[in-house]
Design an enzyme around this catalytic site. Structure first.
Site, PDB file in Angstrom:
ATOM      1  CB  ILE A   1       6.062   1.831   1.075  1.00 56.56           C
ATOM      2  CG1 ILE A   1       5.676   3.266   0.660  1.00 56.56           C
ATOM      3  CG2 ILE A   1       5.085   0.795   0.520  1.00 56.56           C
ATOM      4  CD1 ILE A   1       4.400   3.819   1.275  1.00 56.56           C
ATOM      5  CB  SER A   2       5.069  -2.207   5.233  1.00 55.86           C
ATOM      6  OG  SER A   2       5.066  -1.377   6.355  1.00 55.86           O
TER       7      SER A   2
ATOM      8  CB  ALA B   1      21.128  -2.742  33.975  1.00 53.03           C
TER       9      ALA B   1
ATOM     10  CB  SER C   1      -0.726  13.518   9.710  1.00 52.08           C
ATOM     11  OG  SER C   1       0.055  12.819  10.638  1.00 52.08           O
TER      12      SER C   1
ATOM     13  NE  ARG D   1      17.900  -8.469  39.442  1.00 51.67           N
ATOM     14  CZ  ARG D   1      19.217  -8.385  39.487  1.00 51.67           C
ATOM     15  NH1 ARG D   1      19.955  -9.463  39.325  1.00 51.67           N
ATOM     16  NH2 ARG D   1      19.803  -7.221  39.680  1.00 51.67           N
TER      17      ARG D   1
ATOM     18  CD  GLU E   1      -2.090   0.904   9.127  1.00 48.62           C
ATOM     19  OE1 GLU E   1      -3.316   0.906   9.210  1.00 48.62           O
ATOM     20  OE2 GLU E   1      -1.425  -0.041   8.687  1.00 48.62           O
ATOM     21  N   GLY E   2      -1.963   6.661  11.261  1.00 56.17           N
ATOM     22  CA  GLY E   2      -2.578   7.705  12.089  1.00 56.17           C
ATOM     23  C   GLY E   2      -1.806   7.819  13.386  1.00 56.17           C
TER      24      GLY E   2
ATOM     25  CG  PHE F   1      -1.902   0.937   1.491  1.00 55.29           C
ATOM     26  CD1 PHE F   1      -3.142   0.787   0.880  1.00 55.29           C
ATOM     27  CD2 PHE F   1      -1.712   2.006   2.348  1.00 55.29           C
ATOM     28  CE1 PHE F   1      -4.177   1.689   1.123  1.00 55.29           C
ATOM     29  CE2 PHE F   1      -2.732   2.915   2.596  1.00 55.29           C
ATOM     30  CZ  PHE F   1      -3.973   2.751   1.969  1.00 55.29           C
ATOM     31  N   GLY F   2       0.701   2.118  -0.973  1.00 58.15           N
ATOM     32  CA  GLY F   2       1.560   3.301  -1.067  1.00 58.15           C
ATOM     33  C   GLY F   2       0.762   4.582  -0.930  1.00 58.15           C
TER      34      GLY F   2
HETATM   35  C1  LIG Z   1       8.501   1.934  10.621  1.00 57.54           C
HETATM   36  C2  LIG Z   1       7.465   2.907  10.492  1.00 57.54           C
HETATM   37  C3  LIG Z   1       6.541   2.635   9.311  1.00 57.54           C
HETATM   38  C4  LIG Z   1       5.704   3.843   9.080  1.00 57.54           C
HETATM   39  C5  LIG Z   1       4.626   3.509   8.075  1.00 57.54           C
HETATM   40  C6  LIG Z   1       3.896   4.784   7.678  1.00 57.54           C
HETATM   41  C7  LIG Z   1       2.878   4.472   6.630  1.00 57.54           C
HETATM   42  C8  LIG Z   1       1.481   4.643   7.133  1.00 57.54           C
HETATM   43  O1  LIG Z   1       1.234   4.819   8.273  1.00 57.54           O
HETATM   44  S1  LIG Z   1       0.216   4.559   6.047  1.00 57.54           S
HETATM   45  C9  LIG Z   1      -1.043   5.601   6.586  1.00 57.54           C
HETATM   46  C10 LIG Z   1      -0.706   6.829   7.396  1.00 57.54           C
HETATM   47  N1  LIG Z   1      -1.622   7.894   7.193  1.00 57.54           N
HETATM   48  C11 LIG Z   1      -2.703   8.102   7.929  1.00 57.54           C
HETATM   49  O2  LIG Z   1      -3.106   7.356   8.797  1.00 57.54           O
HETATM   50  C12 LIG Z   1      -3.455   9.326   7.584  1.00 57.54           C
HETATM   51  C13 LIG Z   1      -3.849  10.129   8.751  1.00 57.54           C
HETATM   52  N2  LIG Z   1      -4.817  11.142   8.308  1.00 57.54           N
HETATM   53  C14 LIG Z   1      -6.142  10.923   8.350  1.00 57.54           C
HETATM   54  O3  LIG Z   1      -6.624   9.914   8.858  1.00 57.54           O
HETATM   55  C15 LIG Z   1      -7.035  11.982   7.695  1.00 57.54           C
HETATM   56  O4  LIG Z   1      -6.347  12.649   6.700  1.00 57.54           O
HETATM   57  C16 LIG Z   1      -7.521  12.984   8.731  1.00 57.54           C
HETATM   58  C17 LIG Z   1      -8.444  12.263   9.685  1.00 57.54           C
HETATM   59  C18 LIG Z   1      -6.423  13.649   9.468  1.00 57.54           C
HETATM   60  C19 LIG Z   1      -8.241  14.112   8.014  1.00 57.54           C
HETATM   61  O5  LIG Z   1      -9.362  13.748   7.447  1.00 57.54           O
HETATM   62  P1  LIG Z   1     -10.327  14.935   6.951  1.00 57.54           P
HETATM   63  O6  LIG Z   1      -9.568  15.877   6.102  1.00 57.54           O
HETATM   64  O7  LIG Z   1     -11.056  15.446   8.144  1.00 57.54           O
HETATM   65  O8  LIG Z   1     -11.234  14.162   5.998  1.00 57.54           O
HETATM   66  P2  LIG Z   1     -12.755  13.801   6.231  1.00 57.54           P
HETATM   67  O9  LIG Z   1     -13.506  15.075   6.147  1.00 57.54           O
HETATM   68  O10 LIG Z   1     -12.921  12.937   7.424  1.00 57.54           O
HETATM   69  O11 LIG Z   1     -13.064  12.897   4.973  1.00 57.54           O
HETATM   70  C20 LIG Z   1     -12.985  13.377   3.655  1.00 57.54           C
HETATM   71  C21 LIG Z   1     -13.848  12.465   2.806  1.00 57.54           C
HETATM   72  O12 LIG Z   1     -13.443  11.116   2.949  1.00 57.54           O
HETATM   73  C22 LIG Z   1     -14.532  10.319   3.438  1.00 57.54           C
HETATM   74  N3  LIG Z   1     -14.052   9.380   4.444  1.00 57.54           N
HETATM   75  C23 LIG Z   1     -13.419   9.706   5.591  1.00 57.54           C
HETATM   76  N4  LIG Z   1     -13.161   8.590   6.288  1.00 57.54           N
HETATM   77  C24 LIG Z   1     -13.657   7.571   5.562  1.00 57.54           C
HETATM   78  C25 LIG Z   1     -13.687   6.172   5.772  1.00 57.54           C
HETATM   79  N5  LIG Z   1     -13.170   5.650   6.847  1.00 57.54           N
HETATM   80  N6  LIG Z   1     -14.243   5.401   4.808  1.00 57.54           N
HETATM   81  C26 LIG Z   1     -14.760   5.939   3.695  1.00 57.54           C
HETATM   82  N7  LIG Z   1     -14.764   7.261   3.450  1.00 57.54           N
HETATM   83  C27 LIG Z   1     -14.223   8.059   4.379  1.00 57.54           C
HETATM   84  C28 LIG Z   1     -15.506  11.295   4.070  1.00 57.54           C
HETATM   85  O13 LIG Z   1     -16.822  10.808   4.025  1.00 57.54           O
HETATM   86  C29 LIG Z   1     -15.317  12.531   3.212  1.00 57.54           C
HETATM   87  O14 LIG Z   1     -16.068  12.369   2.018  1.00 57.54           O
HETATM   88  P3  LIG Z   1     -16.696  13.680   1.288  1.00 57.54           P
HETATM   89  O15 LIG Z   1     -15.533  14.553   0.917  1.00 57.54           O
HETATM   90  O16 LIG Z   1     -17.426  13.097   0.127  1.00 57.54           O
HETATM   91  O17 LIG Z   1     -17.592  14.324   2.317  1.00 57.54           O
END
Ligand SMILES: CCCCCCCC(=O)SCCNC(=O)CCNC(=O)[C@H](O)C(C)(C)COP(=O)(O)OP(=O)(O)OC[C@H]1O[C@@H](n2cnc3c(N)ncnc32)[C@H](O)[C@@H]1OP(=O)(O)O
Length: 397
Positions: free
Chosen positions: A160-161, A343, A135, A271, A366-367, A126-127
């Site tokens: 990206i995993s 330790a 975020s 311990r 994932e948020g 997933f990309g």
């Molecule tokens: C080693 C470390 C590895 C790191 C790996 C990193 C890779 C990852 O984590 S992958 C994913 C990471 N990213 C995230 O989790 C993203 C976080 N951000 C978010 O969740 C959102 O952008 C957030 C909540 C901040 C903002 O959302 P916001 O701008 O308020 O959008 P929102 O108004 O809720 O929704 C917009 C539209 O999408 C729709 N929608 C929202 N949620 C959903 C849902 N769950 N299902 C379907 N539709 C949805 C809404 O209905 C809305 O539709 P419309 O425009 O037609 O009204």
């Protein structure tokens, strides 16, 4: 209100037992070595497939094992008891990719991509995240332009995993920037498409045995039939995918707390300080009690979400709460587990230092903790309301 049923079925109990046995036999004895060298043995994918874990929530007609969402949670719990990287791999392949294909793909896409990966013959990833867009999903830069029968994709993804392992990726890019988030579309991009490349990120703090990195798209030509959903549905597709991904992350966090408890209880019983077992000291008891409370509360949140998903109810709010709380509890439990080990906890001699490093990623991916905190506050304040989205939540069978 209908009473919630917290009894696991015989099938689910057997699943838990078989994944636990697999983790004890195939992961725990080797994980320190894989964590140190920065990668696990790829043969493990075949074993995960044989256990049915790569298509667990996917209907049998698409090659999956047709089990329900709480069975997926059980598998994630048990895998993360072994190591967060394994649960992350299954979360991405199943929660973010397969289940998104199931919910949004057409029959031809399911036949071509979902079936082989549910059987474990192919791996999906997933990309979404970009160097400048984590975020804030809608600030992504990737762009896809329709030229004849192909979309020409340019851009870059990061964190990206399975970046070097997956056969294909669900990738998000703007097809119409003037429409803000409603101009984002989702595509199925194959590794073999010209102009695609990937590169692992070195020197990660945790989940070191997992493969995480960057994807690069330079004029990648994606056939029109690889558009997932309709043009402009990408943001919704990403968010609905995250409803499933975050559920698996929360379930995994429960397993990590379980691992912290297991290691801490064992150490408490061996311990001694000040003439008694450390488990007899009140402040150590307090840390153990907090872990247990976190474990039980997180589990309740996770299985409640599983129950909602099984019934096809919108669960974005409850999933976000479960993900936020379970990951925070796991991070705290891992910190306390290191503290209990003193330790020794700070070395590789015990697994708890790895638990602590691993526990940080799920608080970010994932948020982030902060995104979920804001989402919860906005739900309570009435600034965020989830509309019913029946079309994206089909039954799993
Ligand atoms: C080693 C470390 C590895 C790191 C790996 C990193 C890779 C990852 O984590 S992958 C994913 C990471 N990213 C995230 O989790 C993203 C976080 N951000 C978010 O969740 C959102 O952008 C957030 C909540 C901040 C903002 O959302 P916001 O701008 O308020 O959008 P929102 O108004 O809720 O929704 C917009 C539209 O999408 C729709 N929608 C929202 N949620 C959903 C849902 N769950 N299902 C379907 N539709 C949805 C809404 O209905 C809305 O539709 P419309 O425009 O037609 O009204």
């Amino acid at each position: 209100m209908r009473a919630m049923d917290f009894q696991f079925s015989d099938e689910q109990l057997m699943l838990r037992q078989s994944v636990r046995h697999f983790v004890d036999r195939e992961i725990i004895p080797k994980i320190a070595e894989w964590d140190a060298k920065g990668g696990f043995d790829q043969a493990i994918w075949k074993q995960l497939a044989q256990l049915g874990l790569l298509g667990i929530c996917i209907p049998e007609k698409y090659g999956g094992s047709g089990m329900d969402y709480n069975s997926l949670a059980i598998a994630c719990e048990e895998l993360e008891r072994g190591d967060t990287a394994f649960r992350t791999a299954v979360s991405v392949h199943t929660g973010l990719n397969s289940m998104t294909l199931l919910q949004w793909g057409n029959e031809a896409q399911k036949e071509k991509y979902l079936k082989p990966q549910a059987k474990g013959d192919k791996i999906g990833a997933f990309g979404l995240t970009e160097p400048g867009a984590g975020s804030d999903v809608a600030s992504m830069s990737s762009n896809a332009v329709l030229e004849g029968d192909y979309y020409k994709l340019n851009g870059q993804k990061t964190w990206i995993s399975l970046c070097d392992v997956a056969d294909h990726f669900i990738v998000f890019a703007y097809t119409d920037r003037s429409k803000s988030h409603k101009g984002i579309s989702a595509f199925i991009v194959e590794r073999t498409m010209g102009g695609f490349s990937s590169k692992a990120i070195k020197g990660k703090y945790g989940i070191r045995s997992g493969n995480t990195g960057e994807l690069f798209f330079e004029d990648v030509l994606i056939p029109k039939e690889n558009l997932l959903g309709e043009e402009g549905e990408g943001f919704k597709i990403a968010m609905s995918a995250l409803d499933n991904g975050r559920f698996t992350v929360a379930a995994g966090a429960v397993g990590l707390i379980d691992a912290c408890l297991e290691a801490s209880v064992k150490y408490c019983q061996q311990r001694e300080t000040f003439g008694k077992k450390i488990g007899d000291h009140q402040l150590v008891k307090q840390m153990i009690a907090k872990m247990e409370a976190g474990y039980q509360m997180s589990r309740l949140l996770v299985y409640r979400v599983g129950d909602m998903k099984n019934r096809g109810e919108r669960n974005t709010r409850e999933t976000s709460l479960a993900k936020w709380q379970a990951c925070d509890f796991a991070n705290q439990a891992a910190d306390d587990a290191v503290q209990i080990h003193g330790a020794y906890g700070y070395s590789d001699e015990y697994p708890v230092a790895r638990f602590l490093r691993n526990s940080k990623a799920p608080v970010i991916y994932e948020g982030t903790r902060e995104i979920h905190t804001l989402m919860q506050a906005d739900y309570v304040l009435g600034n965020r309301v989830d509309r019913k989205l029946s079309h994206i939540l089909p039954p799993w069978k």
